[in-house]
Each structure stands twice: as structure tokens, then as C-alpha cells.
Design a protein around this motif. Structure first.
Motif, short mmCIF file in Angstrom:
data_model
loop_
_atom_site.label_atom_id
_atom_site.label_comp_id
_atom_site.label_asym_id
_atom_site.label_seq_id
_atom_site.Cartn_x
_atom_site.Cartn_y
_atom_site.Cartn_z
N GLN A 156 111.68 4.77 19.21
CA GLN A 156 112.27 5.99 18.63
C GLN A 156 113.39 6.53 19.51
O GLN A 156 114.42 6.98 19.00
CB GLN A 156 111.19 7.05 18.44
CG GLN A 156 110.31 6.77 17.24
CD GLN A 156 109.13 7.69 17.15
OE1 GLN A 156 108.86 8.44 18.09
NE2 GLN A 156 108.44 7.66 16.03
N ARG A 203 116.39 4.27 19.02
CA ARG A 203 117.05 4.49 17.72
C ARG A 203 117.71 5.85 17.65
O ARG A 203 118.76 6.01 17.03
CB ARG A 203 116.01 4.38 16.60
CG ARG A 203 115.44 2.98 16.47
CD ARG A 203 115.37 2.53 15.03
NE ARG A 203 114.88 1.15 14.98
CZ ARG A 203 113.69 0.81 14.52
NH1 ARG A 203 112.88 1.76 14.02
NH2 ARG A 203 113.31 -0.44 14.51
N ALA A 204 117.09 6.84 18.27
CA ALA A 204 117.67 8.19 18.26
C ALA A 204 119.09 8.14 18.84
O ALA A 204 120.04 8.64 18.24
CB ALA A 204 116.79 9.15 19.06
N LYS A 264 111.46 12.73 13.52
CA LYS A 264 110.69 11.75 14.30
C LYS A 264 111.53 11.12 15.41
O LYS A 264 110.99 10.59 16.37
CB LYS A 264 110.08 10.68 13.39
CG LYS A 264 111.01 9.63 12.89
CD LYS A 264 110.19 8.48 12.28
CE LYS A 264 111.11 7.47 11.65
NZ LYS A 264 110.39 6.31 11.12
N TYR A 265 112.86 11.17 15.27
CA TYR A 265 113.72 10.72 16.38
C TYR A 265 114.10 11.88 17.29
O TYR A 265 114.25 11.74 18.48
CB TYR A 265 115.00 10.06 15.84
CG TYR A 265 114.72 8.85 14.99
CD1 TYR A 265 114.10 7.73 15.55
CD2 TYR A 265 115.07 8.81 13.65
CE1 TYR A 265 113.83 6.61 14.79
CE2 TYR A 265 114.81 7.69 12.87
CZ TYR A 265 114.19 6.60 13.45
OH TYR A 265 113.92 5.51 12.68
#
Ligand SMILES: [Zn+2]
Ligand SMILES: [Zn+2]
Lengths: 241, 177
Positions: free
Chosen positions: B154, B157-158, B122-123
Motif C-alpha cells: 500500500q 502504491r500510494a 486505504k493508501y
């Protein structure tokens, strides 16, 4: 725009160029420094992602379309996937139905269910270096007593269920033979099985257990013999399986 | 023979598509699945689907996004088939395992590559779409069917996770390899 919002946007979209964003950068030295670091990281990221496609990729793709031909590997992949679905399904079902799994039963199921996750490995044709194979075992704290077989095309120190293993593939007579050596768990007895289209054999070996699997059962004995020799030393290469 | 020019046009259009995009499709596929052999398979499957559906493609500029979409779906289909009923945790663990299973890990900046492959899908997916595909947040949001604010989070955060993974590795430096 305040620093917090700038950093939020910088972390998500380092390449943005809108006026408010750039104005804050130019007015705030701390954020300007963060911006420079972010650009450096983006360059590093782009470089790391720039893997080289295989040679003549476009030509091979056009050939595949023109002839309707699939890559040879595809056969193995699909085979692996089909087996995967049935093996994984059967195993999960067995657990929920409360099937009493003895030691080797669960080991077989786990070993067969492990194959699809690395289905690509079944199609690898290029033998890998002895040092890579030795390293695979060393990662599990095992030193080989003698040379591994020369036709190993894949090695990886995989977790298989609760077990620490070394997962290997050899190509023999045009077919992949998978060997999963389970470290530190010695099965009680020799065992043979057939599951989801795979013939397998389970053999206690050194302080662990060797599981060999192939579509053709005749390939198993040779694989076990070779790995017994490599793990135990040349004296141990007698007839077996 | 009225059919022939059409066939030739279609064939020529397809060839142009393959030559222009197979390399970048391969890169995208590689970072989605983490495996060179599987990536090539995904590209082939994507292009064969594109060939069959070429009439759906109206303008050449849209080709890239269209191909990315097909590839992403092919990859998702593969996971449905390969890993029935596994939850995301397993998938993350799997990704982390896969990060070390490929010869590419010997390549340049192996740490960052491994961190990339260990990133939960999801990242990883939005980041790939942004960095490799040049998608904007809004385009990613459309493609993934989520809000563009969520995409921002996302993406943030990735990168954060990648940087964390890199600093952990450089501090302890006791990796698998
Ligand atoms: Zn600031
Ligand atoms: Zn494995």
C-alpha cells in the motif's frame, strides 16, 4: 539484494537505513539515482503535508476541556450529521421500495442528501471573495449577470447525483442557508418541500434550477431573490417564491 | 484534601499532552478528512476522549500512538455516521471532490495536496501514519490489523499514485482551479 527488491523497499520505505539496503544503494548507480529522487520526493511530500494548525489551537482545546464547551460549529455539524442519517436513509429506502420519484422529488432528495457530506460548510462564518464565487460558477460555464449576495461563506462546484451543480452557503440571521444551483436541468415548476428538518424551495432559474434550503422557511424567499438577481441581472429582482 | 493533588496532576498531564500533540494531531486529522473545520473538530473530540480515558495511559512515550489511534477511530466513526452504506467507490469519488473544496488547495504545492486528498483511504492512511506519524511498517500493520507485507504494498502504491497524479497534471494542466 537485487535491484527489484531495492526498488520495492525504496518505494514503500524511502527512509530505511538498514545495512543491506544501503549497501545496494552504494554499489548500484541506477538505484543510487532512484534513491536521491525518492529522498527529494519525500521532502516535497513532507512540506506539502505540513499544513499550519489554526492559531491558538492548544489553548482552545484546553478551554473546551475545562469548560465542557464545544466549538460553535459543532452544533451545526451534529445537526448536519443527524439530518444526514435520516435524509440519506429515507432516500435510499425510497429507492429500494420502488417509490416513484418524479423529477423534483428526486432533486429534493438528492439536494438534502448532499448536505451531510459537506456538513462543515454549514458552520463557516467568514464571507468569501466575490471572485471565488464567480469562479465557482465559471467552472460550470456560467457567468453571473450581477454581484452575488455579500454573505456567501462557501462555494463548490459539486456533483449532486447525476447533476452538475454549484453548491453555496450563506449565513443569515445566524443560520446557514444552502443554495444548490443545478446547471442545465430546468425543473418544470416551482416547488416547496420539507424534508429531514430542512425547508426547501425549488425554482427554475435561467437554464437550470435553484434549490434553496434552510431550517427556517422564512429565509428562503430572500435567498431566491438574491440569486435570481445575480444570475438573471438586476432587472429580475422582483418579488418571488 | 487528598483528591486535589491527583486532579492537578491529571490536569497538568493533560495540558502537556495537548500542548505537545494538538498541532500534529490537527495535521493528521486534516489529511484524513480533507477539511480544516472538520479536522479541528476531530482533534477536539480526540482530546476530550483522551481526557476521559487518561488513566488508561501508562507512560508518556505511548501518548502519541494512543492519540493517533483515538483520532483514527473518531474519524472512522464520523464516516459511519455521515455516509451510511456508501461503498468505497463513492468514498473515493467523494475524496476527489473534497480535494478541491478547501482553501488549502490555494497553498503551496497545491497539486500534491490535491493528489493526496484524492488518494483512496486505504493508501492515504498508511502513508500518513508513516510520513506524519513516523510509524514503521510493522506498527502500521498492527494498528490497521493487516499484514506488514500488505502495508508495504500500500505504501508503495500510494507513492506511485501520487507521482502518477502529479505527472498527469503537469502534462495536461487543465485542472479545476
Ligand atoms: Zn540496483
Ligand atoms: Zn456540495
Amino acid at each position: 539484494m537485487d535491484c527489484l527488491e531495492f526498488r520495492r523497499q525504496l518505494g514503500a520505505e524511502p527512509g530505511r537505513r538498514d545495512a543491506a539496503f544501503l549497501a545496494h544503494r552504494d554499489a548500484c548507480p541506477a538505484c543510487a539515482a532512484a534513491w536521491t529522487r525518492a529522498q527529494q520526493f519525500e521532502r516535497r511530500l513532507a512540506d506539502a503535508l505540513a499544513v499550519t494548525p489554526p492559531p491558538r489551537l492548544a489553548e482552545r482545546m484546553l478551554l473546551a476541556q475545562a469548560t465542557g464547551e464545544r466549538l460553535a460549529r459543532r452544533k451545526y455539524l451534529q445537526r448536519g450529521l443527524a439530518l444526514a442519517a435520516s435524509a440519506g436513509g429515507a432516500f435510499v429506502l425510497g429507492r429500494f421500495l420502488g417509490t416513484r420519484d418524479d423529477d423534483s422529488e428526486s432533486l429534493r432528495a438528492l439536494a438534502v442528501a448532499h448536505l451531510p457530506g459537506e456538513a462543515f460548510a454549514l458552520g463557516l462564518k467568514q464571507p468569501i471573495a466575490v471572485s471565488a464565487i464567480e469562479q465557482g460558477f465559471l467552472n460550470r460555464g456560467i457567468r453571473l449577470a450581477a454581484s452575488p449576495p455579500p454573505d456567501v461563506t462557501y462555494v463548490h462546484d459539486c456533483p449532486v447525483g447525476p447533476y452538475r451543480t454549484v453548491h453555496l452557503v450563506m449565513q443569515r440571521g445566524g443560520l446557514p442557508v444552502t443554495v444548490i444551483y443545478v446547471v442545465g436541468h430546468r425543473n418544470r415548476a416551482h416547488d416547496r418541500f420539507e424534508r429531514a428538518g430542512w425547508h426547501g424551495t425549488v425554482v427554475p432559474l435561467r437554464a437550470g434550477t435553484l434549490v434553496a434550503m434552510a431550517a427556517n422557511p422564512e429565509l428562503l424567499a430572500g435567498a431566491v431573490r438574491d440569486w435570481r438577481r445575480s444570475l438573471d441581472g438586476p432587472a429580475a429582482g422582483g418579488p418571488l417564491a | 484534601m487528598p483528591v486535589l493533588p491527583f486532579v492537578n496532576t491529571r490536569q497538568r498531564q493533560f495540558e502537556a499532552l495537548v500542548r505537545a500533540h494538538s498541532g500534529e494531531l490537527y495535521r493528521y486529522a486534516y489529511w484524513l478528512c480533507g477539511q480544516a473545520a472538520l479536522a479541528e473538530d476531530l482533534v477536539q473530540e480526540t482530546l476530550l476522549r483522551a481526557w476521559k480515558g487518561l488513566e488508561a495511559l501508562r507512560e508518556a512515550e505511548a501518548a502519541r500512538g494512543w492519540l493517533y489511534t483515538i483520532l483514527r477511530r473518531e474519524h472512522a466513526r464520523l464516516y459511519e455516521r455521515v455516509r451510511p452504506g456508501l461503498d468505497e467507490l463513492d468514498e473515493e469519488q467523494h475524496a476527489a471532490e473534497m480535494a478541491w473544496s478547501d482553501p488549502e488547495r490555494q497553498g503551496s504545492d497545491a497539486e500534491l495536496r490535491a493528489a493526496m486528498l484524492a488518494l483512496p483511504p486505504k493508501y492515504r492512511e498508511p502513508l500518513l501514519m508513516q510520513v506524519l506519524g513516523g510509524y514503521s511498517c510493522e506498527e502500521i500493520a498492527d494498528e490497521l490489523g493487516i499484514k506488514s507485507n500488505a502495508v508495504m504494498v500500500q505504501l508503495f502504491r500510494a507513492r506511485q499514485k501520487l507521482k502518477e497524479a502529479l505527472s498527469e497534471r503537469s502534462e495536461t494542466n487543465h485542472g479545476l482551479s
